[in-house]
Scaffold this active site. Structure first.
Site, PDB file in Angstrom:
ATOM      1  N   SER A 155      10.974 -13.072  68.349  1.00 55.62           N
ATOM      2  CA  SER A 155      11.151 -12.664  69.741  1.00 55.62           C
ATOM      3  C   SER A 155      12.523 -13.024  70.292  1.00 55.62           C
ATOM      4  O   SER A 155      12.886 -12.595  71.382  1.00 55.62           O
ATOM      5  CB  SER A 155      10.090 -13.336  70.611  1.00 55.62           C
ATOM      6  OG  SER A 155      10.289 -14.739  70.625  1.00 55.62           O
ATOM      7  N   GLY A 156      13.264 -13.838  69.536  1.00 58.13           N
ATOM      8  CA  GLY A 156      14.515 -14.365  70.059  1.00 58.13           C
ATOM      9  C   GLY A 156      14.316 -15.704  70.722  1.00 58.13           C
ATOM     10  O   GLY A 156      15.227 -16.232  71.369  1.00 58.13           O
TER      11      GLY A 156
ATOM     12  N   VAL B  60      12.438 -19.899  70.498  1.00 54.55           N
ATOM     13  CA  VAL B  60      12.326 -21.050  69.594  1.00 54.55           C
ATOM     14  C   VAL B  60      11.079 -20.971  68.722  1.00 54.55           C
ATOM     15  O   VAL B  60      11.131 -21.231  67.512  1.00 54.55           O
ATOM     16  CB  VAL B  60      12.314 -22.362  70.415  1.00 54.55           C
ATOM     17  CG1 VAL B  60      11.936 -23.546  69.539  1.00 54.55           C
ATOM     18  CG2 VAL B  60      13.665 -22.607  71.057  1.00 54.55           C
TER      19      VAL B  60
ATOM     20  N   CYS C 123      -0.841  -6.124  75.250  1.00 54.39           N
ATOM     21  CA  CYS C 123       0.278  -5.973  74.320  1.00 54.39           C
ATOM     22  C   CYS C 123      -0.091  -6.524  72.946  1.00 54.39           C
ATOM     23  O   CYS C 123       0.189  -5.903  71.916  1.00 54.39           O
ATOM     24  CB  CYS C 123       1.518  -6.677  74.861  1.00 54.39           C
ATOM     25  SG  CYS C 123       2.964  -6.541  73.767  1.00 54.39           S
TER      26      CYS C 123
ATOM     27  N   GLY D 209       4.745 -16.642  66.248  1.00 54.12           N
ATOM     28  CA  GLY D 209       4.975 -17.997  66.743  1.00 54.12           C
ATOM     29  C   GLY D 209       3.947 -18.445  67.755  1.00 54.12           C
ATOM     30  O   GLY D 209       4.226 -19.353  68.550  1.00 54.12           O
TER      31      GLY D 209
ATOM     32  N   CYS E 160       6.950  -9.579  80.930  1.00 52.79           N
ATOM     33  CA  CYS E 160       8.237  -9.466  80.242  1.00 52.79           C
ATOM     34  C   CYS E 160       9.126  -8.371  80.807  1.00 52.79           C
ATOM     35  O   CYS E 160      10.336  -8.560  80.947  1.00 52.79           O
ATOM     36  CB  CYS E 160       7.991  -9.221  78.755  1.00 52.79           C
ATOM     37  SG  CYS E 160       6.984  -7.753  78.398  1.00 52.79           S
TER      38      CYS E 160
END
Length: 414
Positions: free
Chosen positions: A12-13, A15, A101, A126, A222
């Site tokens: 996702s970009g 951590v 989603c 994640g 989002c």
């Protein structure tokens, strides 16, 4: 080392997904990182971090020396999530796009892309969650060589796969996974299952993911980004002004721009009012939004609801519920609300009635009732009907008491 299995990790970009990829690499899997684009930022006038997130995900793949792909599900997201969201708001309900989603995009379209297009044996995310087939040796906080039979054991034994809360109870994300299919769950790894957020950040720092540690945790919906929700939704739905009406005496308190900009339990922005008023109900047919003074007004509290057909993750439905038509478990309808005891009654159409042990504030149509037994997430169902509020029940008791005092009988309902 034996045959290295292929895992596609959704990046996702952030951590969490980066550390998930790191752990998979350490375990010995062949890992491919994939960034999925679900919202077309070119359509938006506000802030959108999609490009930066993609760049950050690519940097993770460079650091870990693994292939990187981008895939777009913008069209699928619009048709299967966002269009549904708009319809729900128009019908007076408040949807949960994160659950939808995961159900329609991440664990359906993305899952099929990982398995069919990229030829993966499994996908990974994640999320802070675990399943009944997690291999303890693989996901310990220190590296241990994996068993060669892991994938055979995981995917050939056809027992139902159960979904459990992650070790970090404060970050647990099973709530958002409560609608995913058994097939997708069977082929999904959650490398963060046994880790805390603090430990994940420590691993990220050690791995050199410093560009991620500076980023803010993603919160809220989002695709809205930094914008005001009212302004965003009014780009897609025509304003439908109506009145704020007091639930206590029917007095008109002010005007709103559309019932779909408001949800139960939120503070109503009514000009000229000294005290805070809160949304307690909506009537789409009249455009009236009912409000009450005080955040704990009885009109905000209910203890019963009915769902649409319930989605059970492991058993369809649990054997005990089939046998007795009633089952005790735990309930929540918001991600971080405390779990509350409840009784579930199964209906013939697969929907359920849920009676909660104590009245809950701002139960909301369109949200998902998520059920737990111990640390297992059983599944969820969209809330379609609500029982009477404590305010309504209180008025009913007062009326009955008045009739009793005057020796009158209540008139039969027409």
């Amino acid at each position: 080392m034996g045959v290295v299995r292929h895992v596609v990790c959704a990046l996702s970009g952030g951590v969490d997904s980066a550390v998930a990829a790191l752990l998979l690499k350490r375990t010995g899997y062949h890992v491919t990182g994939v960034f999925m684009k679900n919202w077309d930022y070119l359509e938006e006038r506000g802030v959108c971090t999609s490009e930066q997130d993609c760049e950050d995900a690519y940097k993770v793949c460079q650091i870990l020396d693994m292939p990187f792909h981008q895939v777009s599900f913008v069209k699928e997201y619009w048709n299967e999530v966002f269009s549904n969201l708009l319809k729900e708001y128009q019908n007076g309900r408040t949807p949960n796009p994160d659950i939808l989603c995961n159900k329609h995009i991440k664990f359906s379209h993305f899952f099929q892309y990982a398995i069919d297009t990229l030829g993966a044996d499994a996908m990974a995310t994640g999320h802070y969650a675990r399943t009944s087939q997690e291999d303890d040796e693989v996901f310990q906080q220190r590296h241990t060589p994996r068993r060669q039979t892991l994938f055979r054991d995981r995917f050939e034994i056809r027992n139902p796969v159960r979904l459990y809360q992650g070790a970090d109870i404060f970050k647990d994300q099973t709530f958002f996974l409560s609608q995913i299919s058994q097939n997708a769950l069977r082929h999904t790894l959650f490398p963060l299952a046994g880790l805390t957020k603090d430990f994940v950040r420590k691993l990220a720092a050690e791995a050199g993911f410093h560009h991620l540690l500076k980023k803010k945790e993603s919160m809220g919906i989002c695709f809205i980004g930094e914008r005001n929700f009212d302004d965003f939704i009014l780009e897609y739905l025509e304003p439908q002004p109506g009145n704020f009406v007091s639930i206590d005496d029917g007095k008109i308190m002010g005007e709103h721009r559309g019932w779909f900009t408001l949800t139960l339990g939120q503070r109503a922005r009514i000009g000229g009012q000294k005290d805070a008023w809160f949304v307690v109900d909506k009537d789409v047919s009249t455009r009236e939004v009912f409000v009450a003074p005080g955040t704990n007004h009885p009109a905000l509290y209910r203890d019963t609801l009915r769902t649409a057909r319930f989605h059970w993750i492991a058993e369809e439905p649990p054997a005990k519920l089939v046998h007795t038509k009633m089952m005790d478990c735990m309930f929540r309808f918001q991600h971080q609300m405390p779990l509350t005891p409840c009784t579930v009654v199964l209906n013939q159409d697969g929907s359920v009635w849920i009676t909660i042990a104590q009245p809950i504030r701002a139960l909301t149509l369109g949200q998902f009732a998520v059920l737990y037994r111990g640390d297992e997430c059983l599944g969820s169902g969209k809330i379609l009907r609500l029982g009477p509020t404590q305010h309504t029940l209180q008025h009913g008791r007062e009326r009955m008491s008045t009739l009793a005092d005057t020796n009158q009988s209540p008139e039969p309902a027409s």
